[in-house]
Design a protein around this motif. Structure first.
Motif, PDB file in Angstrom:
ATOM      1  N   LYS A 208       0.964  -1.171   0.069  1.00 43.62           N
ATOM      2  CA  LYS A 208       0.027   0.030  -0.086  1.00 43.62           C
ATOM      3  C   LYS A 208       0.944   1.472  -0.004  1.00 43.62           C
ATOM      4  N   ILE A 209       0.374   2.136  -0.736  1.00 39.95           N
ATOM      5  CA  ILE A 209       1.279   3.509  -0.812  1.00 39.95           C
ATOM      6  C   ILE A 209       0.338   4.456  -0.386  1.00 39.95           C
ATOM      7  N   PHE A 210       0.884   5.336   0.650  1.00 35.36           N
ATOM      8  CA  PHE A 210       0.157   6.492   1.201  1.00 35.36           C
ATOM      9  C   PHE A 210       0.986   7.722   0.835  1.00 35.36           C
ATOM     10  N   ALA A 211       0.376   8.738   0.828  1.00 32.21           N
ATOM     11  CA  ALA A 211       0.736  10.027   0.716  1.00 32.21           C
ATOM     12  C   ALA A 211       0.449  10.914   1.903  1.00 32.21           C
TER      13      ALA A 211
ATOM     14  N   PRO B  65      -4.907  30.544   1.540  1.00 31.59           N
ATOM     15  CA  PRO B  65      -6.266  31.293   1.735  1.00 31.59           C
ATOM     16  C   PRO B  65      -7.458  30.730   2.540  1.00 31.59           C
ATOM     17  N   GLY B  66      -6.922  29.722   3.305  1.00 33.93           N
ATOM     18  CA  GLY B  66      -8.268  29.133   4.291  1.00 33.93           C
ATOM     19  C   GLY B  66      -7.471  28.256   5.237  1.00 33.93           C
ATOM     20  N   GLU B  67      -8.033  27.687   6.137  1.00 34.83           N
ATOM     21  CA  GLU B  67      -7.519  26.900   7.085  1.00 34.83           C
ATOM     22  C   GLU B  67      -7.272  25.395   6.628  1.00 34.83           C
ATOM     23  N   GLY B  68      -5.984  25.124   6.701  1.00 33.05           N
ATOM     24  CA  GLY B  68      -5.604  23.621   6.319  1.00 33.05           C
ATOM     25  C   GLY B  68      -6.115  22.593   7.577  1.00 33.05           C
ATOM     26  N   LYS B  69      -5.848  21.384   7.352  1.00 32.78           N
ATOM     27  CA  LYS B  69      -6.500  20.223   8.211  1.00 32.78           C
ATOM     28  C   LYS B  69      -5.253  19.396   8.936  1.00 32.78           C
ATOM     29  N   GLY B  70      -4.189  20.165   9.251  1.00 39.43           N
ATOM     30  CA  GLY B  70      -3.272  19.406   9.967  1.00 39.43           C
ATOM     31  C   GLY B  70      -2.691  18.405   9.239  1.00 39.43           C
ATOM     32  N   ILE B  71      -2.553  17.264   9.571  1.00 39.00           N
ATOM     33  CA  ILE B  71      -1.754  16.247   8.498  1.00 39.00           C
ATOM     34  C   ILE B  71      -2.705  15.449   7.839  1.00 39.00           C
ATOM     35  N   SER B  72      -3.101  15.424   6.412  1.00 39.64           N
ATOM     36  CA  SER B  72      -4.039  14.817   5.755  1.00 39.64           C
ATOM     37  C   SER B  72      -3.258  13.172   5.125  1.00 39.64           C
ATOM     38  N   VAL B  73      -3.753  12.110   5.262  1.00 38.75           N
ATOM     39  CA  VAL B  73      -3.367  10.983   4.740  1.00 38.75           C
ATOM     40  C   VAL B  73      -4.158  10.338   3.828  1.00 38.75           C
TER      41      VAL B  73
ATOM     42  N   VAL C 228      -7.835   8.950   3.570  1.00 36.34           N
ATOM     43  CA  VAL C 228      -8.117   7.816   4.297  1.00 36.34           C
ATOM     44  C   VAL C 228      -8.316   8.208   6.103  1.00 36.34           C
ATOM     45  N   SER C 229      -7.498   9.492   6.361  1.00 31.99           N
ATOM     46  CA  SER C 229      -7.470   9.851   7.494  1.00 31.99           C
ATOM     47  C   SER C 229      -6.858  11.223   7.763  1.00 31.99           C
ATOM     48  N   GLU C 230      -7.084  11.812   8.723  1.00 31.85           N
ATOM     49  CA  GLU C 230      -6.595  13.338   9.081  1.00 31.85           C
ATOM     50  C   GLU C 230      -6.057  13.118  10.770  1.00 31.85           C
ATOM     51  N   TYR C 231      -4.856  13.752  10.916  1.00 35.55           N
ATOM     52  CA  TYR C 231      -4.396  13.889  12.121  1.00 35.55           C
ATOM     53  C   TYR C 231      -4.626  15.625  12.451  1.00 35.55           C
ATOM     54  N   LEU C 232      -5.437  15.911  13.124  1.00 31.10           N
ATOM     55  CA  LEU C 232      -5.908  17.397  13.245  1.00 31.10           C
ATOM     56  C   LEU C 232      -5.018  18.078  14.443  1.00 31.10           C
TER      57      LEU C 232
ATOM     58  N   ASP D   4       0.202   3.440  11.124  1.00 29.48           N
ATOM     59  CA  ASP D   4      -0.359   2.143  10.974  1.00 29.48           C
ATOM     60  C   ASP D   4      -0.133   1.686   9.367  1.00 29.48           C
ATOM     61  N   PRO D   5       0.562   0.367   8.980  1.00 31.58           N
ATOM     62  CA  PRO D   5       1.026   0.217   7.796  1.00 31.58           C
ATOM     63  C   PRO D   5      -0.250  -0.280   6.961  1.00 31.58           C
ATOM     64  N   SER D   6      -1.222  -0.709   7.664  1.00 36.44           N
ATOM     65  CA  SER D   6      -2.626  -1.064   6.707  1.00 36.44           C
ATOM     66  C   SER D   6      -3.632   0.042   6.519  1.00 36.44           C
ATOM     67  N   THR D   7      -3.607   1.093   7.384  1.00 37.48           N
ATOM     68  CA  THR D   7      -4.471   2.091   7.103  1.00 37.48           C
ATOM     69  C   THR D   7      -3.898   3.403   6.952  1.00 37.48           C
ATOM     70  N   GLY D   8      -2.757   3.814   7.365  1.00 34.79           N
ATOM     71  CA  GLY D   8      -1.956   4.901   7.086  1.00 34.79           C
ATOM     72  C   GLY D   8      -2.436   5.741   8.303  1.00 34.79           C
ATOM     73  N   VAL D   9      -3.105   5.461   9.221  1.00 36.09           N
ATOM     74  CA  VAL D   9      -3.630   6.357  10.209  1.00 36.09           C
ATOM     75  C   VAL D   9      -2.265   6.672  11.408  1.00 36.09           C
ATOM     76  N   LEU D  10      -2.341   7.850  11.673  1.00 37.58           N
ATOM     77  CA  LEU D  10      -1.118   8.256  12.627  1.00 37.58           C
ATOM     78  C   LEU D  10      -1.394   8.235  13.994  1.00 37.58           C
ATOM     79  N   SER D  11      -0.237   7.806  15.213  1.00 43.58           N
ATOM     80  CA  SER D  11      -0.715   7.448  16.501  1.00 43.58           C
ATOM     81  C   SER D  11       0.559   8.662  16.904  1.00 43.58           C
ATOM     82  N   TYR D  12       0.015   9.634  17.991  1.00 46.45           N
ATOM     83  CA  TYR D  12       1.176  10.516  18.354  1.00 46.45           C
ATOM     84  C   TYR D  12       2.017   9.649  19.288  1.00 46.45           C
ATOM     85  N   ILE D  13       3.537   9.832  19.249  1.00 44.96           N
ATOM     86  CA  ILE D  13       4.494   9.251  20.104  1.00 44.96           C
ATOM     87  C   ILE D  13       4.733  10.541  21.288  1.00 44.96           C
TER      88      ILE D  13
END
Length: 367
Positions: free
Chosen positions: A3-6, A17-25, A38-42, A79-88
């Motif tokens: 799986k390839i995530f950006a 010009p507007g408010e972004g959304k933190g990290i978009s996956v 697939v997810s956002e870390y706000l 998370d390698p299967s979903t791309g979801v980020l977890s804070y360390i």
């Protein structure tokens, strides 16, 4: 199946010009160039620069807020299967307006660069700081740092420091810090954990006054580096001497067409994985400039491709080499281009990702 995530860092604090959304996956399809959110870390402020450790499934983000005297470097699990980020965890970068993160070649350390728009003499005021990476991917407190201006500087100068990137040499011997304010590429011996930053035998490479070296990248051969100069809109070709950390400038070429006279600043630079092509971004001309790389490392112009947005701060070539994603910070979101592996040419796919203020794109392949 891999799986390839950006991962996209977005300006989300005092952003135009507007408010972004933190990290978009996004899931990235390397056959079609399509991106699916697939997810956002706000809960992160202005993650302007991202760096990825695919092997250990970790992402690092630089918090870039000019109003703070100290910014932060933040570590995440992926998370390698979903791309979801977890804070360390996060650590202060010992400086202001943190705009770049770069690993050493082993992935044991990371270096934060601080552009420094805080007032002169504001503490802590470091242009670069070094962090050891814990076993769980978290960051230890910075163990080394350097100031490039004033009486506390390792090499005092009256110019205004503006550290913009720290790149470790391919042989893992030196750390090179592009300082846009000093028109220098500073050179330090790569420190061991707990050591300070000591100047290399040749402590800096001087660029022309007003050049503004911003980002640099090494050719896959490890013998040549390329630096994009933000303020005079040029690219310089540098031959690397591992014995003393010196660079010899062999060529400097413009990033703009002859006759273009409007305001322009350069931003990103990258070499294709096969070492045959070089790309840079123009903010003002709003384009990606492409060059062919000769066997001796010299470059020749291929041409310009409109970025189809305003202020292309960053771009990234996907792992297949067949696509380039361009982050237009000031308007237009992400534009997706098809890239010819044979000729290096870029072709607009017409596909766009509607993000307000994208700052940085990195890819990760998992599975």
């Amino acid at each position: 199946m891999s799986k390839i995530f950006a991962f996209v860092g977005n300006q989300n604090r005092n952003a135009l010009p507007g408010e972004g959304k933190g990290i978009s996956v996004f899931h990235f399809n390397d056959q079609t160039g399509d991106m699916t959110l697939v997810s956002e870390y706000l809960p992160i402020d202005n993650p302007g620069y991202l760096a990825i450790d695919e092997k250990n499934r970790r992402l690092y983000a630089a918090v870039e807020i000019p109003a703070w005297n100290e910014n932060m470097a933040v570590a995440f699990d992926i998370d390698p299967s979903t791309g979801v980020l977890s804070y360390i965890n996060m650590q202060p970068t010992l400086g202001n307006t943190t705009c770049h993160l770069g690993f050493d070649q082993t992935g044991a350390m990371i270096f934060a660069s601080n552009y420094t728009v805080a007032g002169l003499g504001a503490r802590p005021g470091n242009a670069v700081a070094a962090f050891a990476i814990r076993g769980d991917g978290g960051l230890e407190p910075a163990f080394a740092a350097a100031i490039h201006e004033g009486k506390s500087a390792i090499l005092p100068t009256k110019k205004r420091q503006h550290g913009h990137c720290a790149v470790v040499s391919p042989d893992n011997r030196y750390v090179f810090v592009c300082d846009l304010g000093l028109d220098r590429i500073m050179a330090y011996v790569l420190p061991k954990k707990g050591e300070g930053l000591a100047l290399a035998p040749i402590p800096f490479t001087q660029l022309p006054d007003g050049a503004g070296p911003r980002h640099m990248t090494f050719h896959p051969s490890g013998k040549i580096a390329y630096v994009i100069n933000e303020l005079n809109s040029t690219v310089s070709v540098l031959h690397y001497s591992p014995e003393n950390a010196g660079f010899t400038i062999s060529q400097t070429v413009p990033t703009l067409p002859e006759g273009f006279s409007d305001t322009n600043t350069c931003a990103e630079i990258a070499v294709s994985a096969d070492g045959r092509f070089l790309y840079g971004s123009n903010r003002g001309h709003n384009s990606i400039v492409s060059y062919a790389i000769a066997d001796n490392g010299s470059i020749s112009l291929i041409g310009w491709t409109p970025s189809h947005g305003i202020g292309p701060r960053n771009f990234s070539i996907d792992p297949s080499g067949k696509f380039m994603l361009v982050a237009n910070q000031k308007g237009g979101g992400i534009a997706i281009f098809k890239r010819s592996i044979e000729t290096g040419a870029l072709q607009d796919t017409g596909k766009r990702v509607a993000l307000q203020s994208p700052m940085r794109i990195v890819f990760g392949t998992f599975g």
